[in-house]
Design a protein around this motif. Structure first.
Motif, PDB file in Angstrom:
ATOM      1  N   LEU A  69       4.577  -3.905  -9.027  1.00 51.11           N
ATOM      2  CA  LEU A  69       3.926  -4.155  -7.754  1.00 51.11           C
ATOM      3  C   LEU A  69       3.602  -5.639  -7.653  1.00 51.11           C
ATOM      4  N   LYS A  70       4.081  -6.272  -6.614  1.00 51.50           N
ATOM      5  CA  LYS A  70       3.829  -7.698  -6.410  1.00 51.50           C
ATOM      6  C   LYS A  70       2.854  -7.876  -5.252  1.00 51.50           C
ATOM      7  N   LEU A  84       0.826  -1.209   0.000  1.00 55.08           N
ATOM      8  CA  LEU A  84       0.000   0.000   0.000  1.00 55.08           C
ATOM      9  C   LEU A  84       0.861   1.260   0.000  1.00 55.08           C
ATOM     10  N   ALA A  85       2.019   1.196   0.633  1.00 57.51           N
ATOM     11  CA  ALA A  85       2.933   2.341   0.601  1.00 57.51           C
ATOM     12  C   ALA A  85       3.437   2.567  -0.820  1.00 57.51           C
ATOM     13  N   GLN A  86       3.734   1.481  -1.535  1.00 55.96           N
ATOM     14  CA  GLN A  86       4.174   1.598  -2.922  1.00 55.96           C
ATOM     15  C   GLN A  86       3.052   2.147  -3.802  1.00 55.96           C
ATOM     16  N   VAL A  87       1.833   1.658  -3.573  1.00 55.17           N
ATOM     17  CA  VAL A  87       0.690   2.121  -4.362  1.00 55.17           C
ATOM     18  C   VAL A  87       0.475   3.612  -4.162  1.00 55.17           C
ATOM     19  N   GLU A  88       0.556   4.069  -2.907  1.00 51.51           N
ATOM     20  CA  GLU A  88       0.373   5.495  -2.617  1.00 51.51           C
ATOM     21  C   GLU A  88       1.438   6.329  -3.317  1.00 51.51           C
ATOM     22  N   GLN A  89       2.657   5.824  -3.340  1.00 51.72           N
ATOM     23  CA  GLN A  89       3.753   6.569  -3.952  1.00 51.72           C
ATOM     24  C   GLN A  89       3.598   6.676  -5.464  1.00 51.72           C
ATOM     25  N   VAL A  90       3.125   5.606  -6.100  1.00 60.81           N
ATOM     26  CA  VAL A  90       3.069   5.585  -7.563  1.00 60.81           C
ATOM     27  C   VAL A  90       1.787   6.170  -8.120  1.00 60.81           C
ATOM     28  N   ALA A  91       0.720   6.205  -7.310  1.00 58.43           N
ATOM     29  CA  ALA A  91      -0.596   6.620  -7.827  1.00 58.43           C
ATOM     30  C   ALA A  91      -0.576   8.023  -8.403  1.00 58.43           C
ATOM     31  N   SER A  92       0.136   8.935  -7.765  1.00 66.15           N
ATOM     32  CA  SER A  92       0.110  10.339  -8.185  1.00 66.15           C
ATOM     33  C   SER A  92       0.982  10.618  -9.411  1.00 66.15           C
ATOM     34  N   THR A  93       1.690   9.620  -9.905  1.00 66.81           N
ATOM     35  CA  THR A  93       2.542   9.790 -11.075  1.00 66.81           C
ATOM     36  C   THR A  93       1.830   9.289 -12.322  1.00 66.81           C
ATOM     37  N   ASN A  94       2.517   9.406 -13.469  1.00 64.56           N
ATOM     38  CA  ASN A  94       1.984   8.861 -14.718  1.00 64.56           C
ATOM     39  C   ASN A  94       2.764   7.628 -15.155  1.00 64.56           C
ATOM     40  N   ALA A  95       3.540   7.060 -14.240  1.00 66.82           N
ATOM     41  CA  ALA A  95       4.394   5.918 -14.575  1.00 66.82           C
ATOM     42  C   ALA A  95       3.562   4.703 -14.983  1.00 66.82           C
ATOM     43  N   THR A  96       4.092   3.939 -15.933  1.00 66.36           N
ATOM     44  CA  THR A  96       3.480   2.669 -16.324  1.00 66.36           C
ATOM     45  C   THR A  96       3.723   1.650 -15.210  1.00 66.36           C
ATOM     46  N   VAL A  97       2.675   0.903 -14.853  1.00 68.07           N
ATOM     47  CA  VAL A  97       2.752  -0.001 -13.704  1.00 68.07           C
ATOM     48  C   VAL A  97       2.416  -1.425 -14.130  1.00 68.07           C
ATOM     49  N   LEU A  98       3.207  -2.379 -13.653  1.00 72.55           N
ATOM     50  CA  LEU A  98       2.921  -3.806 -13.844  1.00 72.55           C
ATOM     51  C   LEU A  98       2.560  -4.401 -12.496  1.00 72.55           C
ATOM     52  N   ILE A  99       1.357  -4.988 -12.408  1.00 76.12           N
ATOM     53  CA  ILE A  99       0.887  -5.613 -11.167  1.00 76.12           C
ATOM     54  C   ILE A  99       0.955  -7.126 -11.329  1.00 76.12           C
ATOM     55  N   GLU A 100       1.717  -7.770 -10.468  1.00 76.55           N
ATOM     56  CA  GLU A 100       1.879  -9.228 -10.528  1.00 76.55           C
ATOM     57  C   GLU A 100       1.224  -9.870  -9.310  1.00 76.55           C
ATOM     58  N   GLY A 101       0.615 -10.999  -9.531  1.00 79.11           N
ATOM     59  CA  GLY A 101      -0.005 -11.713  -8.416  1.00 79.11           C
ATOM     60  C   GLY A 101      -0.812 -12.887  -8.912  1.00 79.11           C
ATOM     61  N   GLU A 102      -0.988 -13.874  -8.051  1.00 80.21           N
ATOM     62  CA  GLU A 102      -1.770 -15.043  -8.410  1.00 80.21           C
ATOM     63  C   GLU A 102      -3.236 -14.643  -8.623  1.00 80.21           C
TER      64      GLU A 102
END
Length: 447
Positions: free
Chosen positions: A309-310, A154-172
Protein backbone atom coordinates in the motif's frame (compact mmCIF):
# COMPACT_ATOMS: atom_id res chain seq x y z
CA UNK A 1 -34.78 -8.21 19.33
CA UNK A 2 -37.13 -10.03 21.74
CA UNK A 3 -34.87 -11.29 24.53
CA UNK A 4 -34.95 -15.03 25.24
CA UNK A 5 -37.58 -15.76 22.61
CA UNK A 6 -37.80 -19.11 20.82
CA UNK A 7 -39.33 -19.93 17.44
CA UNK A 8 -40.44 -23.57 17.14
CA UNK A 9 -40.62 -24.79 13.53
CA UNK A 10 -42.19 -28.18 12.79
CA UNK A 11 -44.77 -29.42 10.32
CA UNK A 12 -46.32 -31.59 13.06
CA UNK A 13 -48.87 -29.53 15.01
CA UNK A 14 -48.73 -31.78 18.09
CA UNK A 15 -44.91 -31.43 18.33
CA UNK A 16 -45.13 -27.63 18.04
CA UNK A 17 -47.75 -27.33 20.76
CA UNK A 18 -45.98 -29.76 23.11
CA UNK A 19 -42.65 -27.93 22.85
CA UNK A 20 -44.34 -24.55 23.18
CA UNK A 21 -46.12 -25.56 26.42
CA UNK A 22 -42.89 -27.06 27.83
CA UNK A 23 -40.88 -23.87 27.17
CA UNK A 24 -43.47 -21.12 27.67
CA UNK A 25 -42.88 -20.80 31.43
CA UNK A 26 -39.28 -19.66 30.84
CA UNK A 27 -39.33 -18.14 27.33
CA UNK A 28 -41.53 -16.28 24.91
CA UNK A 29 -42.45 -18.89 22.29
CA UNK A 30 -43.61 -18.58 18.69
CA UNK A 31 -44.51 -21.39 16.32
CA UNK A 32 -44.43 -21.97 12.56
CA UNK A 33 -45.64 -24.99 10.58
CA UNK A 34 -43.10 -24.67 7.75
CA UNK A 35 -39.74 -23.22 6.87
CA UNK A 36 -41.38 -20.64 4.63
CA UNK A 37 -43.68 -19.47 7.42
CA UNK A 38 -40.75 -19.32 9.86
CA UNK A 39 -38.67 -17.21 7.49
CA UNK A 40 -41.52 -14.78 6.90
CA UNK A 41 -41.99 -14.44 10.66
CA UNK A 42 -38.26 -13.83 11.22
CA UNK A 43 -38.33 -10.93 8.74
CA UNK A 44 -40.67 -8.99 11.04
CA UNK A 45 -39.95 -10.40 14.49
CA UNK A 46 -36.33 -11.48 15.16
CA UNK A 47 -35.94 -14.12 17.89
CA UNK A 48 -33.11 -15.49 20.01
CA UNK A 49 -33.31 -19.18 19.08
CA UNK A 50 -34.86 -21.16 16.25
CA UNK A 51 -35.74 -24.75 17.16
CA UNK A 52 -36.44 -26.42 13.80
CA UNK A 53 -37.15 -29.93 12.55
CA UNK A 54 -34.58 -30.97 9.97
CA UNK A 55 -37.05 -32.89 7.79
CA UNK A 56 -40.09 -30.89 6.64
CA UNK A 57 -42.02 -30.68 3.37
CA UNK A 58 -41.12 -27.67 1.24
CA UNK A 59 -38.27 -25.75 2.85
CA UNK A 60 -36.49 -28.21 5.14
CA UNK A 61 -34.37 -27.39 8.19
CA UNK A 62 -31.12 -27.19 6.21
CA UNK A 63 -32.60 -24.76 3.69
CA UNK A 64 -34.10 -22.70 6.51
CA UNK A 65 -30.64 -22.52 8.13
CA UNK A 66 -29.09 -21.25 4.88
CA UNK A 67 -31.80 -18.58 4.62
CA UNK A 68 -31.30 -17.54 8.26
CA UNK A 69 -27.57 -17.12 7.61
CA UNK A 70 -28.43 -14.32 5.17
CA UNK A 71 -30.52 -12.35 7.68
CA UNK A 72 -29.16 -9.13 9.18
CA UNK A 73 -29.64 -10.58 12.65
CA UNK A 74 -29.05 -14.32 12.91
CA UNK A 75 -30.60 -16.27 15.80
CA UNK A 76 -29.00 -19.44 17.15
CA UNK A 77 -30.37 -22.50 15.34
CA UNK A 78 -30.94 -25.85 17.05
CA UNK A 79 -32.08 -28.66 14.76
CA UNK A 80 -34.33 -31.56 15.72
CA UNK A 81 -33.24 -34.77 14.00
CA UNK A 82 -34.67 -38.19 13.41
CA UNK A 83 -32.68 -41.40 13.55
CA UNK A 84 -31.59 -41.23 9.92
CA UNK A 85 -30.72 -37.51 9.79
CA UNK A 86 -27.89 -37.18 12.33
CA UNK A 87 -25.25 -36.97 9.59
CA UNK A 88 -27.18 -34.14 7.96
CA UNK A 89 -27.42 -32.35 11.31
CA UNK A 90 -23.66 -32.57 11.76
CA UNK A 91 -23.24 -31.08 8.28
CA UNK A 92 -25.65 -28.31 9.25
CA UNK A 93 -23.46 -27.43 12.24
CA UNK A 94 -20.60 -26.81 9.80
CA UNK A 95 -22.92 -24.30 8.10
CA UNK A 96 -23.58 -22.43 11.33
CA UNK A 97 -26.19 -24.36 13.30
CA UNK A 98 -25.49 -24.17 17.04
CA UNK A 99 -26.31 -27.81 17.79
CA UNK A 100 -28.82 -30.59 17.16
CA UNK A 101 -31.14 -32.66 19.34
CA UNK A 102 -32.24 -36.20 18.40
CA UNK A 103 -35.82 -37.44 18.67
CA UNK A 104 -37.50 -38.30 20.97
CA UNK A 105 -36.79 -34.94 22.59
CA UNK A 106 -35.62 -34.92 26.20
CA UNK A 107 -37.00 -31.66 27.67
CA UNK A 108 -34.34 -31.46 30.40
CA UNK A 109 -31.59 -31.84 27.82
CA UNK A 110 -33.32 -29.24 25.63
CA UNK A 111 -33.41 -26.76 28.55
CA UNK A 112 -29.64 -27.15 29.07
CA UNK A 113 -28.97 -26.76 25.35
CA UNK A 114 -31.09 -23.60 25.15
CA UNK A 115 -29.24 -22.02 28.11
CA UNK A 116 -25.89 -22.72 26.45
CA UNK A 117 -27.15 -21.32 23.15
CA UNK A 118 -28.34 -18.13 24.86
CA UNK A 119 -24.93 -17.69 26.52
CA UNK A 120 -23.22 -18.16 23.16
CA UNK A 121 -25.62 -15.66 21.58
CA UNK A 122 -24.88 -13.06 24.24
CA UNK A 123 -21.12 -13.50 23.82
CA UNK A 124 -21.43 -13.26 20.05
CA UNK A 125 -23.45 -10.05 20.23
CA UNK A 126 -21.04 -8.47 22.72
CA UNK A 127 -18.10 -9.30 20.45
CA UNK A 128 -19.92 -7.86 17.44
CA UNK A 129 -20.63 -4.64 19.33
CA UNK A 130 -17.00 -4.30 20.38
CA UNK A 131 -15.82 -4.97 16.87
CA UNK A 132 -18.28 -2.42 15.51
CA UNK A 133 -16.99 0.21 17.94
CA UNK A 134 -13.41 -0.48 16.94
CA UNK A 135 -14.32 -0.34 13.28
CA UNK A 136 -16.07 3.01 13.76
CA UNK A 137 -13.07 4.39 15.66
CA UNK A 138 -10.61 3.34 12.97
CA UNK A 139 -12.82 3.53 9.90
CA UNK A 140 -11.88 5.22 6.65
CA UNK A 141 -13.52 8.40 8.02
CA UNK A 142 -10.23 8.98 9.87
CA UNK A 143 -8.42 9.18 6.53
CA UNK A 144 -9.79 12.46 5.22
CA UNK A 145 -9.96 13.23 1.53
CA UNK A 146 -11.84 12.79 -1.72
CA UNK A 147 -8.96 12.71 -4.18
CA UNK A 148 -8.68 9.74 -6.59
CA UNK A 149 -5.43 8.73 -4.87
CA UNK A 150 -7.07 8.45 -1.43
CA UNK A 151 -10.18 6.74 -2.81
CA UNK A 152 -7.99 4.11 -4.46
CA UNK A 153 -5.96 3.62 -1.27
CA UNK A 154 -9.05 3.16 0.90
CA UNK A 155 -10.49 0.67 -1.58
CA UNK A 156 -7.28 -1.36 -1.31
CA UNK A 157 -7.34 -1.14 2.48
CA UNK A 158 -10.94 -2.38 2.59
CA UNK A 159 -10.07 -5.29 0.32
CA UNK A 160 -7.02 -6.41 2.29
CA UNK A 161 -8.29 -5.81 5.84
CA UNK A 162 -10.46 -8.92 5.98
CA UNK A 163 -7.58 -11.20 4.95
CA UNK A 164 -4.52 -12.44 6.83
CA UNK A 165 -2.10 -11.26 4.14
CA UNK A 166 1.17 -9.61 5.15
CA UNK A 167 1.04 -5.91 4.25
CA UNK A 168 3.79 -3.37 3.53
CA UNK A 169 2.76 0.29 3.91
CA UNK A 170 5.01 2.80 2.16
CA UNK A 171 4.87 6.55 2.53
CA UNK A 172 6.80 9.62 3.55
CA UNK A 173 6.99 10.65 7.19
CA UNK A 174 3.69 12.07 8.40
CA UNK A 175 1.46 10.57 5.69
CA UNK A 176 -0.52 8.35 8.09
CA UNK A 177 1.06 4.90 7.83
CA UNK A 178 0.18 3.99 11.42
CA UNK A 179 -3.43 5.08 10.90
CA UNK A 180 -3.70 2.79 7.87
CA UNK A 181 -2.32 -0.07 9.98
CA UNK A 182 -4.95 0.73 12.64
CA UNK A 183 -7.72 0.59 10.07
CA UNK A 184 -6.48 -2.75 8.73
CA UNK A 185 -6.37 -4.31 12.19
CA UNK A 186 -9.66 -2.99 13.55
CA UNK A 187 -11.56 -3.94 10.39
CA UNK A 188 -10.18 -7.49 10.37
CA UNK A 189 -11.21 -10.70 12.10
CA UNK A 190 -8.43 -9.92 14.59
CA UNK A 191 -10.07 -6.69 15.78
CA UNK A 192 -10.69 -8.05 19.28
CA UNK A 193 -7.09 -9.28 19.54
CA UNK A 194 -4.06 -7.15 20.47
CA UNK A 195 -2.64 -4.50 18.15
CA UNK A 196 1.06 -4.18 19.03
CA UNK A 197 3.48 -1.64 17.54
CA UNK A 198 7.26 -1.42 17.49
CA UNK A 199 9.38 1.33 15.91
CA UNK A 200 12.64 -0.24 14.78
CA UNK A 201 14.33 3.17 14.47
CA UNK A 202 13.78 3.82 18.18
CA UNK A 203 16.06 0.97 19.34
CA UNK A 204 19.72 0.15 18.91
CA UNK A 205 20.71 -2.98 17.03
CA UNK A 206 21.32 -4.89 20.24
CA UNK A 207 17.94 -3.99 21.71
CA UNK A 208 15.53 -4.37 18.80
CA UNK A 209 15.89 -8.17 18.70
CA UNK A 210 14.92 -8.43 22.36
CA UNK A 211 12.03 -6.02 21.85
CA UNK A 212 10.64 -8.12 19.03
CA UNK A 213 11.33 -11.66 20.22
CA UNK A 214 11.86 -11.28 23.96
CA UNK A 215 14.75 -12.81 25.95
CA UNK A 216 15.47 -15.46 28.53
CA UNK A 217 16.77 -14.63 31.99
CA UNK A 218 20.56 -14.30 31.99
CA UNK A 219 20.81 -14.21 28.18
CA UNK A 220 22.83 -10.96 28.40
CA UNK A 221 24.01 -8.46 30.99
CA UNK A 222 20.97 -6.84 32.55
CA UNK A 223 18.56 -9.63 31.60
CA UNK A 224 17.42 -10.22 35.16
CA UNK A 225 14.15 -11.89 34.18
CA UNK A 226 12.54 -13.58 31.21
CA UNK A 227 10.74 -11.08 29.02
CA UNK A 228 8.11 -11.58 26.34
CA UNK A 229 8.70 -9.76 23.06
CA UNK A 230 6.25 -8.00 20.79
CA UNK A 231 5.59 -11.18 18.80
CA UNK A 232 4.27 -12.97 21.91
CA UNK A 233 2.32 -9.92 23.04
CA UNK A 234 0.63 -9.73 19.62
CA UNK A 235 -0.52 -13.38 19.67
CA UNK A 236 -3.99 -13.55 18.18
CA UNK A 237 -3.71 -10.03 16.74
CA UNK A 238 -1.57 -7.80 14.56
CA UNK A 239 2.04 -6.64 14.87
CA UNK A 240 3.01 -3.35 13.21
CA UNK A 241 6.75 -3.23 12.49
CA UNK A 242 7.35 0.46 11.83
CA UNK A 243 10.48 1.72 10.06
CA UNK A 244 11.14 -1.85 8.94
CA UNK A 245 13.95 -0.61 6.69
CA UNK A 246 16.07 0.01 9.81
CA UNK A 247 16.07 -3.65 10.87
CA UNK A 248 19.60 -5.02 11.43
CA UNK A 249 20.54 -8.07 9.29
CA UNK A 250 20.47 -10.50 12.23
CA UNK A 251 16.89 -9.56 13.06
CA UNK A 252 15.87 -9.72 9.41
CA UNK A 253 16.84 -13.40 9.44
CA UNK A 254 14.65 -14.13 12.46
CA UNK A 255 11.64 -12.34 11.00
CA UNK A 256 12.10 -14.22 7.73
CA UNK A 257 12.11 -17.50 9.64
CA UNK A 258 8.91 -16.52 11.43
CA UNK A 259 7.18 -15.68 8.16
CA UNK A 260 8.25 -19.03 6.72
CA UNK A 261 7.68 -21.31 9.72
CA UNK A 262 5.54 -19.21 12.12
CA UNK A 263 7.99 -19.98 14.93
CA UNK A 264 10.80 -18.07 16.68
CA UNK A 265 13.10 -18.25 19.69
CA UNK A 266 13.68 -15.68 22.39
CA UNK A 267 17.15 -14.20 22.70
CA UNK A 268 19.18 -16.77 24.61
CA UNK A 269 16.43 -19.37 24.23
CA UNK A 270 16.48 -22.77 22.56
CA UNK A 271 12.77 -23.58 22.48
CA UNK A 272 10.67 -22.80 19.42
CA UNK A 273 7.65 -20.63 20.22
CA UNK A 274 4.61 -20.54 17.95
CA UNK A 275 2.21 -17.60 17.82
CA UNK A 276 -0.64 -16.50 15.58
CA UNK A 277 0.38 -13.01 14.43
CA UNK A 278 -0.37 -11.01 11.32
CA UNK A 279 2.52 -8.75 10.32
CA UNK A 280 1.97 -5.27 8.92
CA UNK A 281 5.17 -3.33 8.23
CA UNK A 282 5.69 0.32 7.38
CA UNK A 283 8.58 2.37 6.01
CA UNK A 284 9.38 5.84 4.68
CA UNK A 285 12.38 4.42 2.83
CA UNK A 286 12.44 2.67 -0.55
CA UNK A 287 13.10 -0.97 0.30
CA UNK A 288 13.98 -1.81 -3.31
CA UNK A 289 16.95 0.56 -3.05
CA UNK A 290 18.01 -1.01 0.27
CA UNK A 291 17.81 -4.44 -1.38
CA UNK A 292 19.99 -3.19 -4.26
CA UNK A 293 22.49 -1.80 -1.75
CA UNK A 294 22.61 -5.14 0.04
CA UNK A 295 21.39 -3.78 3.40
CA UNK A 296 17.99 -5.46 3.23
CA UNK A 297 17.30 -9.10 2.41
CA UNK A 298 15.54 -9.60 -0.90
CA UNK A 299 13.70 -12.73 0.30
CA UNK A 300 12.39 -10.87 3.34
CA UNK A 301 11.31 -7.95 1.16
CA UNK A 302 9.11 -10.20 -0.96
CA UNK A 303 7.68 -11.87 2.15
CA UNK A 304 6.74 -8.51 3.66
CA UNK A 305 5.09 -6.99 0.60
CA UNK A 306 2.57 -9.66 -0.28
CA UNK A 307 0.31 -6.62 -0.45
CA UNK A 308 1.86 -3.18 -0.89
CA UNK A 309 0.00 0.00 0.00
CA UNK A 310 1.49 3.32 -1.07
CA UNK A 311 0.26 6.46 0.72
CA UNK A 312 0.63 9.52 -1.51
CA UNK A 313 2.28 12.60 -0.01
CA UNK A 314 0.02 15.57 0.63
CA UNK A 315 1.57 17.60 -2.20
CA UNK A 316 0.25 15.00 -4.67
CA UNK A 317 -3.36 15.36 -3.47
CA UNK A 318 -3.72 19.09 -2.95
CA UNK A 319 -7.46 18.94 -3.60
CA UNK A 320 -7.78 17.27 -0.16
CA UNK A 321 -6.15 20.17 1.73
CA UNK A 322 -9.33 22.23 2.13
CA UNK A 323 -11.30 19.16 3.29
CA UNK A 324 -8.59 18.23 5.78
CA UNK A 325 -8.36 21.78 7.11
CA UNK A 326 -12.10 21.77 7.84
CA UNK A 327 -11.86 18.35 9.49
CA UNK A 328 -8.94 19.30 11.75
CA UNK A 329 -10.47 22.71 12.47
CA UNK A 330 -13.60 21.07 13.89
CA UNK A 331 -11.56 18.49 15.79
CA UNK A 332 -9.17 20.93 17.48
CA UNK A 333 -11.86 23.54 18.11
CA UNK A 334 -13.71 20.91 20.12
CA UNK A 335 -10.54 19.57 21.76
CA UNK A 336 -9.41 23.02 22.96
CA UNK A 337 -12.89 24.39 23.56
CA UNK A 338 -12.48 27.19 21.02
CA UNK A 339 -15.33 28.75 19.06
CA UNK A 340 -13.84 29.10 15.56
CA UNK A 341 -16.09 29.66 12.55
CA UNK A 342 -13.57 29.09 9.78
CA UNK A 343 -10.35 29.96 7.95
CA UNK A 344 -9.83 33.09 5.88
CA UNK A 345 -9.46 32.83 2.09
CA UNK A 346 -5.89 34.18 2.27
CA UNK A 347 -4.82 31.45 4.69
CA UNK A 348 -6.53 28.77 2.62
CA UNK A 349 -4.73 29.94 -0.52
CA UNK A 350 -1.36 29.87 1.18
CA UNK A 351 -2.02 26.43 2.62
CA UNK A 352 -3.00 25.08 -0.79
CA UNK A 353 0.32 26.25 -2.24
CA UNK A 354 2.56 25.00 0.56
CA UNK A 355 4.46 21.80 -0.30
CA UNK A 356 3.85 20.21 3.15
CA UNK A 357 7.12 18.28 3.52
CA UNK A 358 5.78 17.01 6.87
CA UNK A 359 2.59 15.86 5.13
CA UNK A 360 -0.62 15.31 7.14
CA UNK A 361 1.18 15.52 10.49
CA UNK A 362 2.51 18.99 9.60
CA UNK A 363 -0.96 20.10 8.46
CA UNK A 364 -2.53 18.83 11.68
CA UNK A 365 0.02 20.67 13.82
CA UNK A 366 -0.44 23.82 11.77
CA UNK A 367 -4.23 23.82 12.17
CA UNK A 368 -3.97 23.06 15.89
CA UNK A 369 -1.52 25.93 16.35
CA UNK A 370 -3.83 28.34 14.52
CA UNK A 371 -6.84 27.24 16.56
CA UNK A 372 -4.97 27.76 19.83
CA UNK A 373 -3.56 31.19 18.87
CA UNK A 374 -6.69 32.59 17.21
CA UNK A 375 -8.14 35.60 19.04
CA UNK A 376 -11.29 35.87 16.93
CA UNK A 377 -13.77 33.54 15.34
CA UNK A 378 -11.90 33.52 12.03
CA UNK A 379 -8.34 32.24 11.50
CA UNK A 380 -6.28 34.87 9.65
CA UNK A 381 -2.71 35.36 8.47
CA UNK A 382 -1.83 36.57 11.96
CA UNK A 383 -2.41 33.04 13.24
CA UNK A 384 -0.31 31.27 10.59
CA UNK A 385 2.94 29.80 12.02
CA UNK A 386 5.86 32.05 11.11
CA UNK A 387 7.89 29.40 9.29
CA UNK A 388 4.89 28.51 7.16
CA UNK A 389 4.03 32.12 6.42
CA UNK A 390 7.56 32.87 5.20
CA UNK A 391 7.67 29.77 3.00
CA UNK A 392 4.26 30.37 1.52
CA UNK A 393 4.99 34.03 0.94
CA UNK A 394 8.14 33.12 -0.97
CA UNK A 395 6.05 31.02 -3.33
CA UNK A 396 4.04 34.04 -4.34
CA UNK A 397 7.09 35.89 -5.79
CA UNK A 398 6.95 36.13 -9.57
CA UNK A 399 10.08 36.65 -11.73
CA UNK A 400 10.62 40.34 -12.38
CA UNK A 401 10.11 41.45 -15.97
CA UNK A 402 13.48 41.86 -17.62
CA UNK A 403 15.24 39.72 -14.97
CA UNK A 404 18.22 37.67 -16.04
CA UNK A 405 17.75 34.08 -17.21
CA UNK A 406 20.07 32.95 -14.41
CA UNK A 407 17.87 34.58 -11.77
CA UNK A 408 14.77 33.04 -13.29
CA UNK A 409 16.47 29.63 -13.39
CA UNK A 410 17.47 29.93 -9.74
CA UNK A 411 13.91 30.84 -8.71
CA UNK A 412 12.40 28.01 -10.76
CA UNK A 413 14.70 25.44 -9.17
CA UNK A 414 14.06 26.82 -5.69
CA UNK A 415 10.28 26.72 -6.13
CA UNK A 416 10.37 23.21 -7.58
CA UNK A 417 12.43 21.93 -4.65
CA UNK A 418 9.96 23.62 -2.32
CA UNK A 419 7.09 21.94 -4.18
CA UNK A 420 8.66 18.46 -3.88
CA UNK A 421 9.62 18.92 -0.26
CA UNK A 422 13.32 18.63 -1.10
CA UNK A 423 12.90 15.43 -3.18
CA UNK A 424 15.71 16.05 -5.71
CA UNK A 425 14.99 13.14 -8.10
CA UNK A 426 11.36 14.27 -8.33
CA UNK A 427 12.44 17.90 -8.81
CA UNK A 428 14.79 16.85 -11.62
CA UNK A 429 11.96 14.95 -13.28
CA UNK A 430 9.62 17.95 -13.12
CA UNK A 431 12.31 20.32 -14.42
CA UNK A 432 13.24 17.93 -17.21
CA UNK A 433 16.95 17.84 -16.35
CA UNK A 434 19.34 15.17 -15.14
CA UNK A 435 19.87 14.60 -11.44
CA UNK A 436 23.60 15.43 -11.70
CA UNK A 437 22.74 18.65 -13.50
CA UNK A 438 20.33 19.56 -10.72
CA UNK A 439 22.96 18.92 -8.04
CA UNK A 440 25.41 21.20 -9.90
CA UNK A 441 22.86 23.99 -10.12
CA UNK A 442 21.90 23.59 -6.45
CA UNK A 443 25.56 23.96 -5.51
CA UNK A 444 26.00 26.86 -7.90
CA UNK A 445 23.05 28.79 -6.50
CA UNK A 446 23.62 27.79 -2.91
CA UNK A 447 20.11 26.35 -2.56
Amino acid sequence: MVQDSILIVDDDRMTRETLSRALSDSYATLTAGSGEEALELLQSEPVSIVLADLVMPGMNGMELLEAINKLEYRPMVILITGQGTVDSAVEAMKLGAYDYLPKPINIDRLDVLILKALEALKLRDENLQLKRKFAERYSDVAIVGQSPEIRQLLAQVEQVASTNATVLIEGESGTGKEMIANIIHFNSDRALGPFVKVNCAAFSEGVVESELFGHERGSFTGALATKKGRFELADGGTLLIDEVGDLPPSVQVKILRFLQERTFQRVGGHRDLKVDVRIVSATNRKLEELVAEGSFREDLYYRLCVVRLKIPPLRERRQDIDIMCEHFLRHYSETHNRDIDGISDEVRELMRKHSWPGNVRELMNCVESMVVTATGRLITLDNLPEHLLSKCAAMQIEPETGGTLAAMERQMIAETLEHTGGDKPEAARILGIGLRTLYRKIERWGL
